[in-house]
Design an enzyme around this catalytic site. Structure first.
Site, PDB file in Angstrom:
ATOM      1  CG  ASN A   1       4.321 -10.766  -4.814  1.00  0.00           C
ATOM      2  OD1 ASN A   1       3.278 -10.364  -4.284  1.00  0.00           O
ATOM      3  ND2 ASN A   1       5.622 -10.240  -5.108  1.00  0.00           N
TER       4      ASN A   1
ATOM      5  CB  CYS B   1       2.891  -6.275   0.567  1.00  0.00           C
ATOM      6  SG  CYS B   1       3.718  -5.551  -1.062  1.00  0.00           S
ATOM      7  CG  HIS B   2       8.214  -4.088   0.808  1.00  0.00           C
ATOM      8  ND1 HIS B   2       8.702  -5.120   0.954  1.00  0.00           N
ATOM      9  CD2 HIS B   2       8.051  -4.262  -0.440  1.00  0.00           C
ATOM     10  CE1 HIS B   2       9.382  -5.787  -0.154  1.00  0.00           C
ATOM     11  NE2 HIS B   2       8.955  -4.932  -1.075  1.00  0.00           N
TER      12      HIS B   2
ATOM     13  CE1 TYR C   1       0.264  -5.836 -11.013  1.00  0.00           C
ATOM     14  CE2 TYR C   1       0.375  -4.086  -9.608  1.00  0.00           C
ATOM     15  CZ  TYR C   1       0.927  -5.096 -10.071  1.00  0.00           C
ATOM     16  OH  TYR C   1       1.882  -5.607  -9.348  1.00  0.00           O
TER      17      TYR C   1
END
Length: 488
Positions: A149, A170-171, A258
């Protein structure tokens, strides 16, 4: 099959072990070479000892090498996997600590927001160094798999400026699917079909099918609200689901930072988070978790080493994308996943230059993305706010442009909801000065930033955040693990 894989940042011991074990679950990969590289000789020694033990216990012909000299590890590598954290936990602590002085309360701070943007400034010059080495010494056409990241910024820089064949992994999608399968009563996540699309950490389940039956918003909301655990841990995600009509792949804590609505007032934060685990919204939660994990590993290393001496069980192969992608590329066995790539029209209502996360299929011909996807307008609007911040952040990092960096931070949704322009300007100066040793592209700007800080009249505060927990000692961690074992 015999080829070389290089892992940069291999000192991320637990994650490297998982990737390595996954690779060895592929029968054709028993004769590969894995080259480990890290700036920490200590961490490198630990992970090599663990991987050597795995190879020995399973009587495999896999070759493992370890190098602090990165180019040596990359020589002839067909695949390069990155899981680096430039600046380590020391720089990461500043990503959380300094914004708190200006009222910005982050749970993770590694994607956007003030911490994620500065993290990108540290990573991008190093990512470009990786790309230069890949172009010069890796195998022709080598593929770069980025796990580090901030995913979108790192991948954007590698593709646009590093000129290397790159995919970001990504997971979050897998974890979100596991939740949905559980609340809907599925016996296995394999009963769930889904399309997720958006950008990393803001990807959306835009189509859900359980055993072929389409799942609509109202059923999903009811199932989440009825779940005894998720109804408490995912309050913010459930609220977004109600308003947007689709579920976000990202955790409650990640998603909260975010958006400009849920963490902007300290007295509101507790309403939307859950303190049962760091990932649900705790202030600086991932920093605490990472610190405790590092301390635990250092102390309990002999146990980790001993546990490596057991047979590999392919049935326990993880859902991390890397091994499945390499298996598909090398054997032709098709793999479907969600990948971070340059948009180029894959998602019709997001910019073509953005790094998006969306479904694709992998075979011998490469990663083939499903194109022509349109995400809901509210999801697109939220993604666009982040994309604009990411684009400015990448350009600032490439040019060492502190003015553009400040504009990127100013346009961050949560920062903009909390801080004034004067506060943002001072905060960025403070972060650049504090992290100067990892920001070579800003060396020219540091003296002036120091002068501005010395003359500034912008007030800050000594604030730990709305929901901060102290790092637990090894003794406390042992007691907690012991209690959990007894409870089971």
């Amino acid at each position: 099959m015999s080829f070389k894989i290089a892992i940069i940042g291999a000192g991320s011991v637990g994650f490297t072990k998982k990737l390595f074990t996954d690779l060895l679950c592929v029968p054709e990969f028993r004769d590969i070479e894995v080259a480990l590289t890290d700036v920490s000789q200590h961490n490198l020694d630990m992970i090599k000892a663990i991987l050597d033990k795995i190879v020995e216990a399973n009587a495999l012909p896999v070759k493992i090498t370890a190098h602090t000299e990165r180019r040596k590890a990359l020589e002839g590598a067909k695949y390069i996997i990155s899981c680096v954290r430039v600046g380590g936990l020391e720089a990461y602590a500043d990503d959380i600590r300094i914004p708190l002085k200006y009222g910005i309360d982050q749970c993770v701070g590694d994607t956007i927001c003030a911490g994620g943007i500065l993290y990108g400034q540290r990573n991008i010059p190093v990512i470009l160094d990786f790309c230069k080495d890949i172009r010069e010494v890796a195998a022709p056409g080598a593929k770069f798999l980025n796990y580090a990241n901030p995913m979108a910024m790192n991948t954007w820089a590698a593709i646009e400026y590093g000129k290397v064949d790159t995919v970001g992994l990504c997971h979050g999608v897998q974890h979100g699917a596991e939740q949905i399968a559980e609340i809907l009563g599925a016996k296995s996540v394999s009963e769930l079909d889904y399309i997720c699309s958006g950008i990393n950490h803001q990807t959306w389940f835009i189509d859900l099918r359980l055993n072929g039956r389409k799942i609509e918003k109202d059923e999903l909301v009811a199932a989440f609200e009825a779940h005894p655990v998720f109804s408490q841990q995912e309050k913010l995600r459930i609220d977004v689901l109600k308003r947007f009509g689709v579920y976000s792949t990202e955790s409650n804590g990640h998603l909260s930072e975010y958006l400009p609505w849920y963490r902007k007032r300290p007295d509101e934060i507790a309403r939307w988070i859950d303190m049962s685990d760091w990932i649900h919204g705790e202030t600086g939660g991932y920093l605490r978790h990472s610190t405790e994990t590092r301390n635990w590993f250092e102390t309990e290393f002999p146990q980790f080493l001993a546990s490596a001496a057991k047979p590999i069980d392919p049935a326990k192969r993880s859902n991390e994308h890397a091994s499945h992608i390499l298996e598909a590329l090398e054997t032709g066995r098709v793999y479907r996943g969600h990948f971070n790539v340059k948009n180029n029209g894959v998602i019709s209502n997001l910019p073509s230059d953005a790094i998006i996360e969306s479904p694709g299929f992998v075979d011998r011909f490469g990663i083939n993305m499903v194109s022509g996807i349109t995400i809901p307008e509210a999801c697109a609007a939220t993604c666009l706010a982040s994309i604009n911040v990411q684009r400015m952040s990448v350009h600032a990092a490439i040019g060492g442009d502190i003015d553009l960096l400040k504009l990127a931070v100013l346009h961050d949704p949560l920062v903009g909801a909390v801080a004034t322009p004067e506060e943002v300007w001072q905060m960025v100066d403070e972060m650049v000065v504090a992290q100067a040793r990892w920001l070579p592209q800003y060396a020219h700007a540091v003296p002036a930033a120091k002068e501005r800080l010395a003359k500034s009249s912008v007030k800050t505060r000594d604030w730990a955040g709305a929901a901060r927990r102290n790092v637990r000692s090894i003794e406390e961690l042992r007691a907690e693990k012991s209690a959990l074992k007894k409870a089971v």
